[in-house]
Design a protein around this motif. Structure first.
Motif, PDB file in Angstrom:
ATOM      1  N   LYS A 243       0.826  -1.202   0.000  1.00 40.65           N
ATOM      2  CA  LYS A 243       0.000   0.000   0.000  1.00 40.65           C
ATOM      3  C   LYS A 243       0.864   1.257   0.000  1.00 40.65           C
ATOM      4  N   THR A 247       1.216   4.031  -2.983  1.00 40.21           N
ATOM      5  CA  THR A 247       0.871   5.419  -2.670  1.00 40.21           C
ATOM      6  C   THR A 247       1.986   6.367  -3.106  1.00 40.21           C
ATOM      7  N   GLU A 250       2.037   6.533  -6.926  1.00 40.52           N
ATOM      8  CA  GLU A 250       0.946   7.357  -7.437  1.00 40.52           C
ATOM      9  C   GLU A 250       1.209   8.837  -7.163  1.00 40.52           C
ATOM     10  N   VAL A 275      -1.917  13.149  -2.757  1.00 37.84           N
ATOM     11  CA  VAL A 275      -2.078  11.693  -2.845  1.00 37.84           C
ATOM     12  C   VAL A 275      -1.684  11.028  -1.532  1.00 37.84           C
ATOM     13  N   ILE A 276      -0.565  11.462  -0.972  1.00 33.59           N
ATOM     14  CA  ILE A 276      -0.068  10.848   0.261  1.00 33.59           C
ATOM     15  C   ILE A 276      -0.971  11.186   1.440  1.00 33.59           C
ATOM     16  N   ALA A 279      -4.192   9.165   1.423  1.00 31.95           N
ATOM     17  CA  ALA A 279      -4.001   7.772   1.846  1.00 31.95           C
ATOM     18  C   ALA A 279      -3.750   7.649   3.343  1.00 31.95           C
TER      19      ALA A 279
END
Length: 361
Positions: A243, A247, A250, A275-276, A279
């Protein structure tokens, strides 16, 4: 190539006129190489003096092996500090600017005694070096391609029991095999808990099954640096590692997609950070998304939160988001990109999909 150096010096001269600077002194390794093509090993004691009428290069005599002097430069050689002062003094006209951070103490004393009104040349030179010409881009691409080949062989040394320190030595050995005698400073190889520190690693810790291992490295070619980071896994990563890796990948892809002329560096950083944060790992992305790259590993611009500098064609930056879980492990992925009219062009070709990063046991 001489035409490139001549053109760069002419651009600096135009910038000097706009900034009301009459004389410029360049003493830093990167600045000398950028404006003359002379490598640091050849430019011992080098002082480039630019004025409205002449480009003079003062070099400390070293006997044999006098470096080739670029077209349009008047070389003068000195054998003592006193002689250097005598040669330099008549060249200092009007408002003088120098790279203050790269100014040798003795030269600083000489300028102080001369009574010259000294200004800092660093911002002016940095603004010029931020845009890479075709010759610079070619050197950067070659540095990246050689780094890709070096990493392809180096990954074969990843096995349980190998230490970070031994893997660093192996990297240097492979680099020499590929004709690379210089690498970027600050190479990092970090495994397991050490990878939770953005600048940890290079210890005697042996690799263990299940470890993430990140390597931050790069070849130097004709003075220009590659700067790349890849995170490998020694054996199949667990669900959380998968995961986190996806992440970070991405986040990097989001930042690269955002890159185009006219966008601010802060917006590029925000694309990765969003993005981070989405998540749930926002607090564990603890550094900027990237930085400029060229004759130095860290150049302008700084790609960080809130930065308002706009990207333009010809800029080269790194894109390197990361997530670092304290005391456990971390992941970073970094590539070098050049800003072009249609967006970002990635200079590295080393794979980075998760399936490519797993080292079978």
């Amino acid at each position: 190539m001489n035409a490139d150096f001549l053109s760069r010096r002419q651009k600096l001269r135009h910038a000097m006129v706009s900034a009301s600077i009459d004389t410029a002194l360049i003493t830093g390794e990167a600045g000398l190489r950028y404006l003359t093509g002379i490598a640091p090993s050849d430019a011992h004691g080098g002082i480039l003096v630019l004025s409205s009428v002449r480009d003079t290069l003062l070099l400390r005599e070293k006997g044999t092996g006098t470096p080739a002097i670029a077209h349009g430069i008047c070389p003068r050689f000195y054998s003592s500090d006193e002689e250097m002062g005598r040669l330099l003094s008549p060249l200092l006209k009007g408002i003088v600017a120098a790279e203050k951070d790269a100014l040798p103490p003795l030269l600083g004393e000489q300028l102080s005694l001369s009574g010259a009104a000294l200004r800092d040349l660093t911002p002016l030179l940095s603004d010029l070096r931020i845009y890479k010409d075709p010759a610079e881009l070619a050197a950067l691409e070659e540095a990246c391609q050689r780094t890709d080949r070096i990493l392809s062989r180096w990954r074969q040394a990843l096995r349980p029991g190998a230490t970070e320190e031994a893997l660093l030595h192996k990297l240097h050995e492979i680099s020499r095999d590929f004709g690379v005698s210089e690498s970027c400073p600050g190479i990092l190889i970090a495994s397991g808990p050490n990878s939770s520190l953005p600048h940890g690693g290079n210890t005697t810790r042996p690799l263990q099954p299940g470890d993430p291992i990140f390597i931050d490295c790069g070849a130097r070619w004709q003075g220009y640096y590659c700067d790349i980071t890849r995170t490998f896994f020694l054996g199949a990563p667990d669900q959380e590692m998968r995961k986190v890796y996806q992440t970070v990948l991405e986040a990097q892809q989001a930042a690269i997609t955002a890159i185009r002329p006219g966008i601010s560096v802060g917006e590029v950083d925000a694309a990765a950070r969003h993005v981070i944060e989405s998540a749930g790992y926002g607090p564990y992305f603890t550094h900027r998304t990237g930085h400029g790259l060229g004759l130095a590993v860290h150049e302008s611009p700084s790609v960080g939160p809130g930065g308002d500098q706009k990207l333009s064609c010809g800029m080269v930056i790194t894109v390197e988001p990361g997530i670092y879980l304290p005391g456990r492990w971390g992941v970073r992925i970094e590539d070098d990109v050049v800003v072009e009219q249609k967006g970002a062009r990635i200079l590295n070709r080393f794979p980075k999909e998760l399936s490519d990063m797993v080292i079978p046991l």
